[in-house]
Design a protein around this motif. Structure first.
Motif, mmCIF file in Angstrom:
data_model
loop_
_atom_site.group_PDB
_atom_site.id
_atom_site.type_symbol
_atom_site.label_atom_id
_atom_site.label_comp_id
_atom_site.label_asym_id
_atom_site.label_seq_id
_atom_site.Cartn_x
_atom_site.Cartn_y
_atom_site.Cartn_z
ATOM 1 N N ASN A 265 0.857 -1.182 0.000
ATOM 2 C CA ASN A 265 0.000 0.000 0.000
ATOM 3 C C ASN A 265 0.899 1.239 0.000
ATOM 4 O O ASN A 265 1.722 1.426 0.898
ATOM 5 N N ILE A 266 0.768 2.065 -1.006
ATOM 6 C CA ILE A 266 1.633 3.250 -1.144
ATOM 7 C C ILE A 266 1.485 4.190 0.054
ATOM 8 O O ILE A 266 2.442 4.826 0.472
ATOM 9 N N GLN A 267 0.300 4.238 0.645
ATOM 10 C CA GLN A 267 0.078 5.113 1.800
ATOM 11 C C GLN A 267 0.861 4.655 3.026
ATOM 12 O O GLN A 267 1.065 5.425 3.957
ATOM 13 N N GLN A 268 1.340 3.403 3.038
ATOM 14 C CA GLN A 268 2.112 2.886 4.172
ATOM 15 C C GLN A 268 3.619 3.081 3.997
ATOM 16 O O GLN A 268 4.392 2.768 4.894
ATOM 17 N N ILE A 269 4.039 3.597 2.834
ATOM 18 C CA ILE A 269 5.471 3.825 2.606
ATOM 19 C C ILE A 269 5.912 5.034 3.421
ATOM 20 O O ILE A 269 5.349 6.106 3.316
ATOM 21 N N LYS A 270 6.934 4.822 4.253
ATOM 22 C CA LYS A 270 7.420 5.891 5.124
ATOM 23 C C LYS A 270 8.619 6.611 4.510
ATOM 24 O O LYS A 270 8.698 7.831 4.568
ATOM 25 N N SER A 271 9.570 5.849 3.952
ATOM 26 C CA SER A 271 10.775 6.483 3.419
ATOM 27 C C SER A 271 11.375 5.651 2.288
ATOM 28 O O SER A 271 11.105 4.456 2.153
ATOM 29 N N ILE A 272 12.211 6.349 1.511
ATOM 30 C CA ILE A 272 12.924 5.724 0.397
ATOM 31 C C ILE A 272 14.360 6.221 0.447
ATOM 32 O O ILE A 272 14.602 7.402 0.706
ATOM 33 N N ARG A 273 15.302 5.323 0.205
ATOM 34 C CA ARG A 273 16.701 5.730 0.120
ATOM 35 C C ARG A 273 17.421 4.846 -0.889
ATOM 36 O O ARG A 273 17.033 3.716 -1.128
ATOM 37 N N GLU A 274 18.471 5.397 -1.499
ATOM 38 C CA GLU A 274 19.276 4.617 -2.440
ATOM 39 C C GLU A 274 20.194 3.689 -1.657
ATOM 40 O O GLU A 274 20.659 4.026 -0.574
ATOM 41 N N THR A 275 20.438 2.518 -2.236
ATOM 42 C CA THR A 275 21.303 1.540 -1.587
ATOM 43 C C THR A 275 22.009 0.699 -2.647
ATOM 44 O O THR A 275 21.564 0.610 -3.780
ATOM 45 N N ILE B 172 6.091 10.828 1.730
ATOM 46 C CA ILE B 172 7.215 9.890 1.768
ATOM 47 C C ILE B 172 8.508 10.692 1.940
ATOM 48 O O ILE B 172 8.746 11.673 1.249
ATOM 49 N N GLN B 173 9.335 10.268 2.897
ATOM 50 C CA GLN B 173 10.629 10.917 3.139
ATOM 51 C C GLN B 173 11.660 10.316 2.180
ATOM 52 O O GLN B 173 11.759 9.117 2.032
ATOM 53 N N ILE B 174 12.442 11.197 1.559
ATOM 54 C CA ILE B 174 13.533 10.765 0.689
ATOM 55 C C ILE B 174 14.828 10.943 1.484
ATOM 56 O O ILE B 174 15.190 12.068 1.809
ATOM 57 N N LYS B 175 15.472 9.832 1.802
ATOM 58 C CA LYS B 175 16.711 9.890 2.581
ATOM 59 C C LYS B 175 17.902 9.719 1.651
ATOM 60 O O LYS B 175 17.829 9.021 0.664
ATOM 61 N N GLU C 28 15.754 1.406 -1.469
ATOM 62 C CA GLU C 28 15.193 0.679 -0.340
ATOM 63 C C GLU C 28 13.927 1.388 0.115
ATOM 64 O O GLU C 28 13.948 2.599 0.366
ATOM 65 N N ILE C 29 12.859 0.646 0.207
ATOM 66 C CA ILE C 29 11.568 1.207 0.601
ATOM 67 C C ILE C 29 11.233 0.693 1.990
ATOM 68 O O ILE C 29 11.188 -0.514 2.224
ATOM 69 N N ASN C 30 11.009 1.621 2.920
ATOM 70 C CA ASN C 30 10.565 1.279 4.274
ATOM 71 C C ASN C 30 9.074 1.544 4.361
ATOM 72 O O ASN C 30 8.617 2.633 4.022
ATOM 73 N N TYR C 31 8.330 0.561 4.818
ATOM 74 C CA TYR C 31 6.877 0.679 4.831
ATOM 75 C C TYR C 31 6.290 -0.095 6.010
ATOM 76 O O TYR C 31 6.959 -0.937 6.614
ATOM 77 N N SER C 32 5.076 0.220 6.337
ATOM 78 C CA SER C 32 4.284 -0.519 7.318
ATOM 79 C C SER C 32 5.085 -0.908 8.562
ATOM 80 O O SER C 32 5.345 -2.071 8.809
ATOM 81 N N GLY C 33 5.480 0.069 9.323
ATOM 82 C CA GLY C 33 6.262 -0.201 10.519
ATOM 83 C C GLY C 33 7.734 -0.331 10.190
ATOM 84 O O GLY C 33 8.378 0.616 9.781
ATOM 85 N N PHE C 34 8.258 -1.548 10.337
ATOM 86 C CA PHE C 34 9.689 -1.765 10.127
ATOM 87 C C PHE C 34 9.986 -2.696 8.955
ATOM 88 O O PHE C 34 11.051 -3.281 8.893
ATOM 89 N N LYS C 35 9.066 -2.827 8.029
ATOM 90 C CA LYS C 35 9.295 -3.679 6.859
ATOM 91 C C LYS C 35 10.117 -2.922 5.824
ATOM 92 O O LYS C 35 9.955 -1.725 5.644
ATOM 93 N N THR C 36 10.986 -3.658 5.151
ATOM 94 C CA THR C 36 11.884 -3.067 4.154
ATOM 95 C C THR C 36 11.972 -3.986 2.949
ATOM 96 O O THR C 36 11.998 -5.204 3.092
ATOM 97 N N ILE C 37 12.035 -3.378 1.771
ATOM 98 C CA ILE C 37 12.257 -4.123 0.534
ATOM 99 C C ILE C 37 13.095 -3.238 -0.381
ATOM 100 O O ILE C 37 12.955 -2.014 -0.358
#
Length: 145
Positions: free
Chosen positions: A86-96, A141-144, A111-120
């Motif tokens: 769910n795009i609304q659950q995405i908290k942050s994105i960063r390059e890795t 969405i925060q861009i780190k 790297e996409i952080n979403y729904s609490g502490f999930k990462t993909i």
């Protein structure tokens, strides 16, 4: 909007080498590995039935890895594997450059952080357009870096 996965040359060689080896060896080299297999497993049809699906899985991953951004959902396809976020659950994105296994065919990932502490981590071909498309659906969405 659909985004193909970026493909690194080393991943191309690796997946295609495995696909060709697992599909062609049991068919064209039926005596290959005879000295390693017990009598029952020495039959060619068993080798074909056991190894060919692995080769076809490699090809499936190669041709069917991509990411789709719809109204509220990021759909990730990695061959036969699918994930919906769910795009609304995405908290942050960063390059890795994370080398660990993810639904990506490149080391150049986001790297996409979403729904609490999930990462993909995924590797869209055009990361900037992909991130803008996600931001269009969820501007918080925060861009780190």
């Amino acid at each position: 909007m659909y985004f193909k996965s970026k493909r690194d040359p080393w991943m191309t060689v690796l997946l295609w080498a495995f696909a060709i080896a697992f599909i062609s060896f049991p068919i064209f080299f039926p005596k290959f590995g005879v000295w390693m297999t017990p009598g029952f497993l020495d039959q060619q049809w068993i080798k074909i039935a056991a190894l060919s699906p692995i080769g076809f899985l490699c090809l499936w991953i190669w041709f069917e890895t991509g990411y789709t951004v719809n109204e509220n959902v990021l759909k990730i396809n990695y061959g036969p594997f699918k994930k919906l976020i769910n795009i609304q659950q995405i908290k942050s994105i960063r390059e890795t450059k994370n080398p660990f296994t993810d639904p990506a065919l490149s080391m150049d990932k986001i790297e996409i952080n979403y729904s609490g502490f999930k990462t993909i981590a995924i590797s869209p071909e055009n990361k900037n357009v992909f991130i803008r498309e996600l931001m269009r659906h969820h501007p918080e969405i925060q861009i780190k870096s």
